[in-house]
Write a protein that holds these residues in place. Sequence first.
Motif, mmCIF file in Angstrom:
data_model
loop_
_atom_site.group_PDB
_atom_site.id
_atom_site.type_symbol
_atom_site.label_atom_id
_atom_site.label_comp_id
_atom_site.label_asym_id
_atom_site.label_seq_id
_atom_site.Cartn_x
_atom_site.Cartn_y
_atom_site.Cartn_z
ATOM 1 N N LYS A 1 25.572 34.540 31.057
ATOM 2 C CA LYS A 1 25.783 33.196 30.097
ATOM 3 C C LYS A 1 26.616 33.810 28.920
ATOM 4 O O LYS A 1 27.576 33.153 28.957
ATOM 5 C CB LYS A 1 24.660 32.389 29.719
ATOM 6 N N VAL A 2 26.286 34.623 28.211
ATOM 7 C CA VAL A 2 26.917 34.949 27.083
ATOM 8 C C VAL A 2 28.425 35.725 27.492
ATOM 9 O O VAL A 2 29.300 35.655 26.863
ATOM 10 C CB VAL A 2 26.351 36.013 26.083
ATOM 11 N N ARG B 1 30.134 35.035 29.981
ATOM 12 C CA ARG B 1 31.127 33.886 30.382
ATOM 13 C C ARG B 1 31.545 33.079 29.202
ATOM 14 O O ARG B 1 32.759 33.114 28.975
ATOM 15 C CB ARG B 1 30.190 32.937 31.401
ATOM 16 N N GLU B 2 30.581 33.028 28.201
ATOM 17 C CA GLU B 2 31.040 32.293 26.984
ATOM 18 C C GLU B 2 32.035 33.324 25.876
ATOM 19 O O GLU B 2 32.621 32.542 25.035
ATOM 20 C CB GLU B 2 29.945 31.870 26.211
#
Lengths: 266, 251
Positions: free
Chosen positions: B103-104, B106-107
């Motif tokens: 997630k991080v 991707r962000e």
Amino acid sequence: MIPKLKRQQIMDLLSSGRRVDGRGLEDLRPVEIRCRSVKNAEGSAEVRLGKTLAIAGVKTSIGTPFADTPDMGVMIVNAEFLPIASPTFEPGPPDENAIELARVIDRGLRRAEMIDLKQLCIVPGKAVWEVWIDIHALNHDGNLMDASALAAVAAILTAEVPKAMVNEKGEVTINKSERQRLPIKSIPITVTMAKIGDKLVVDPNLDEEEVADAFLTATFVDDKVCAIQKRGERGLTAEETMKALQIARQKAHELLKTVREVVGGG
Amino acid sequence: MSIKSKELTLISPDGRRLDGRRPDEIRELKIKAGILENADGSAYVEQGNTKIYAAVYGPREVHPRHLALPNRAVIRCRYHMTPFSVEERKSPAPTRREIELSKVIREALTPAIIVEQFPSSAIDVFIEVINADGSTRCASIIAASVALASAGIPMKDLVAACSVGKINGVLVLDVTDVEDKYGEVDMPFAMMPNRNEITLLQLDGILGPEEIEKAISMAAKACKEIYEKQKNALKERYIELRKTVEEGFRT
């Protein structure tokens, strides 16, 4: 289309120093903390941040320590975003958002050494207390992160755990009639800032969360930062980051006062 | 994590780390673009003993369909460690850590991608950690961003990344596994150097306000250096491709 219109409306308001719910940019929503409502849990707390509601429960059990930390208790943080909390939450195992939230809160608690895990050792290498911190979202109106972190902290502060004893044979027994507080070393406070356009707001509500560019969650212990997580699909400048941390630090002071009032010094 | 760095000297009094580096030195960094034939773009990164493959597939159709967005591409990212990449075999099933890192990362990458150009499509980023020796998420971002560019995805900038640690009270760049385990702080950091935007910032450990400011400026400086290496890797890839094309014409 609707998010675009909403974003425009929110940004227009922000440029005149106001927010959709009438708050100033650096105002928290009203905070309400209710401890010990769950009798079957060793510790529990319900936290309201405006309309956002999260509950945390502390349960303890006896387990074996990790091989690399034979003289330390074990702390496990888990979070569930239940479908009861929002029309967008679905049943099933925790998704990436719930996992991230649990891990960010875990890092804050661990790095602040809120619970003195050394004191939770019963027989080195053999038996230690396991502290389970379960966080459940009940109503999602933005910033579940701070509500959950606060609930976890309040539940830990007010928890009363049974006593463990070792008999002559070296067996571990639990005395449930005699209870004691968890060994507390510090009180970490978590504050989330949202960046919307070129404005920074504290404690974003759901409308703001949906249109925000990025988030910065920081956990403070005394005046230092012990955990940070930047979230969201856009970036922040270094100046925005430092400013967000500075505002968050002040807000952490406010929240710490509230926590102390509720739990009585801690 | 429990063992305090005081029990272990990670940096000598004259400022040398266990691998001989100075505090503000990153490990030797090798980047190779276009290394996996099936992917639309790919990269291999070696940062000391941290070794990573990244591949990009897309823009392509989104499956399942309902995940598609009408006005932009969805970016999906999977950070995964091979079972043999760490000292004790890791189960290949994704752990909570891997889900958070996916997630991080991707962000950290999404702000650089011009997602509006590919409505209703997906851009998939796959990252495999082959050998882990600290700073794997930063090395993953370095690799993934080169892979995205080599896939021809329109981007606002590359994303460079570097971690900052604190060992025996000293802020250091690009932490190794030992420095992470026995040090006081790990602060992964990523930015778009040309736009001066921080796209990933995490902190695990205690830092005062001045220390954070210093850590960020150290990381930003390192990112500028890494950025040049990323651009060079892409240039090398295009020189290579041009050669192949020219040879193709000759035969």
